[in-house]
Scaffold this active site. Structure first.
Site, PDB file in Angstrom:
ATOM      1  N   GLY A  46      30.787  17.206  20.939  1.00 40.87           N
ATOM      2  CA  GLY A  46      31.521  15.958  21.046  1.00 40.87           C
ATOM      3  C   GLY A  46      30.701  14.709  20.795  1.00 40.87           C
ATOM      4  CD  GLN A 105      41.202   0.535  34.764  1.00 39.70           C
ATOM      5  OE1 GLN A 105      40.221   0.674  35.463  1.00 39.70           O
ATOM      6  NE2 GLN A 105      41.662   1.495  33.959  1.00 39.70           N
ATOM      7  CG  ASP A 178      55.490  -9.672  33.957  1.00 38.52           C
ATOM      8  OD1 ASP A 178      55.021 -10.790  33.663  1.00 38.52           O
ATOM      9  OD2 ASP A 178      55.010  -8.617  33.516  1.00 38.52           O
ATOM     10  CE  LYS A 202      56.137  -6.316  35.502  1.00 39.44           C
ATOM     11  NZ  LYS A 202      55.646  -5.786  34.231  1.00 39.44           N
ATOM     12  NE  ARG A 204      52.179  -3.700  37.646  1.00 39.36           N
ATOM     13  CZ  ARG A 204      52.323  -3.234  36.414  1.00 39.36           C
ATOM     14  NH1 ARG A 204      52.016  -1.965  36.159  1.00 39.36           N
ATOM     15  NH2 ARG A 204      52.765  -3.998  35.447  1.00 39.36           N
ATOM     16  CG  ASP A 234      50.768   2.914  28.164  1.00 39.09           C
ATOM     17  OD1 ASP A 234      50.893   3.820  27.301  1.00 39.09           O
ATOM     18  OD2 ASP A 234      49.875   2.943  29.035  1.00 39.09           O
ATOM     19  N   GLY A 237      58.608   2.354  29.994  1.00 41.73           N
ATOM     20  CA  GLY A 237      59.532   2.348  31.114  1.00 41.73           C
ATOM     21  C   GLY A 237      59.944   0.956  31.556  1.00 41.73           C
ATOM     22  CB  THR A 238      57.977  -2.136  32.186  1.00 41.99           C
ATOM     23  OG1 THR A 238      57.090  -1.476  33.081  1.00 41.99           O
ATOM     24  CG2 THR A 238      58.264  -3.534  32.684  1.00 41.99           C
TER      25      THR A 238
END
Length: 325
Positions: A46, A105, A178, A202, A204, A234, A237-238
């Site tokens: 790898g 993040q 949001d 919304k 989370r 991503d 869903g949101t």
């Protein structure tokens, strides 16, 4: 600037990682140059090997890598490419990350959590990057994680020009998914003819990734044609949930616009079935329209090429956005 040769282009060198070579090729074409030949291969365990096919001594080098899946592999490859350029005596190294990895993040929500977006900036610095170019960072504060210059480019003109060319502005409303995206939505609304605004409230779950619930619409969307925007999608869903909430609130139609189409499973299924008229994204990440009902992919290559040109000529990158709200 397609086909126009860059002055003193012998000192300008553009390199492509293996994640999204089509984007780098389109950028080079816009600049009127060729990509530097690169040997890249994986060892059996790898590990990644990189070697460039020509001298980089004294050159202004731009390393383009899109951080698609497998994200960690492509991040490591870009770091190794930068290290090779540094050891090859490149004059200046600019890391181009159309989609900045680990951008979500960017702060600690609770104790004992990493700030991975800062770690990525530190890794780029340690590898030898002098400058970073990225598009629509998840949060502006990421610019402060890197000690050198950070050029934060925006895809809004590309997306809004397309929307204005295809849809009527007479009945349009701009919707943020949001409250945190309201400032961005304001810029979109100004660009799209002072359109009215709304946002979706919304909640989370901080204990589970990709767990967000769209609750209700704040603002009037009844009878409106809504443009629902976000910097990235991503698993979908949101956004899919937000489309349902908008339809329940009386929206006549919904178009989704996003810069970064991550589209991890089951995003395609969710977005195909959510009732949106169209999903519009850019090619900051490699995209395919296969299996999609209504996906449109716009090219980010001209924007990146103009950015590279300004940096190479020691011009002003901010002039690319003059006149924007």
């Amino acid at each position: 600037m397609t086909g126009k040769k860059v002055e003193s282009h012998k000192d300008l060198k553009v390199f492509s990682g293996r994640a999204h070579p089509e984007l780098a090729e389109n950028v080079a074409r816009e600049l009127g140059i060729d990509l530097v030949p690169t040997t890249a291969r994986d060892f059996a365990n790898g590990e990644i090997f990189i070697r460039f096919g020509e001298s980089v001594r004294g050159a202004d080098c731009f390393v383009i890598q899109s951080h698609a899946q497998p994200l960690n592999k492509w991040l490591m490859e870009q770091l190794i490419m930068i290290d090779a350029l540094k050891r090859g005596s490149a004059k200046r190294i600019t890391a181009i990350l159309p989609f900045y990895p680990y951008a979500r993040q960017d702060k600690k929500h609770r104790g004992r959590e990493p700030i991975s977006a800062r770690l990525v900036a530190d890794l780029l610095t340690a590898a030898g990057a002098d400058r970073i170019v990225s598009v629509d960072l998840h949060t502006d504060q990421i610019q402060g994680f890197f000690d050198g210059p950070v050029d934060h480019m925006h895809a809004m003109p590309i997306l809004t020009d397309y929307i204005k060319s295809k849809y009527s502005m007479d009945n349009l409303a701009v919707v943020s998914p949001d409250a945190g995206r309201v400032k961005t939505a304001e810029k979109w609304a100004n660009t799209l003819g002072d359109a009215p605004m709304a946002f979706v409230h919304k909640t989370r779950d901080i204990d589970a990734a990709n767990k967000v619930v769209a609750n209700r619409v704040v603002g009037d969307v009844e009878g409106k044609d809504c443009v629902l925007l976000d910097d990235m999608i991503d698993t979908g869903g949101t956004i899919a949930g937000a489309v349902g909430v908008l339809k329940d609130a009386g929206a006549r139609s919904v178009v989704i616009a996003t810069t970064h189409g991550v589209f991890s499973d089951p995003a395609r299924e969710r977005l195909n079935d959510c009732g949106a008229e169209e999903i519009i994204t850019t090619d900051t990440l490699p995209q395919s329209t296969e299996g999609w009902k209504n996906l449109t992919v716009l090219s980010i290559a001209p924007l990146l090429a103009r950015t590279i040109h300004e940096i190479f000529e020691n011009g002003s990158v901010t002039t690319l956005f003059e006149g924007q709200a």
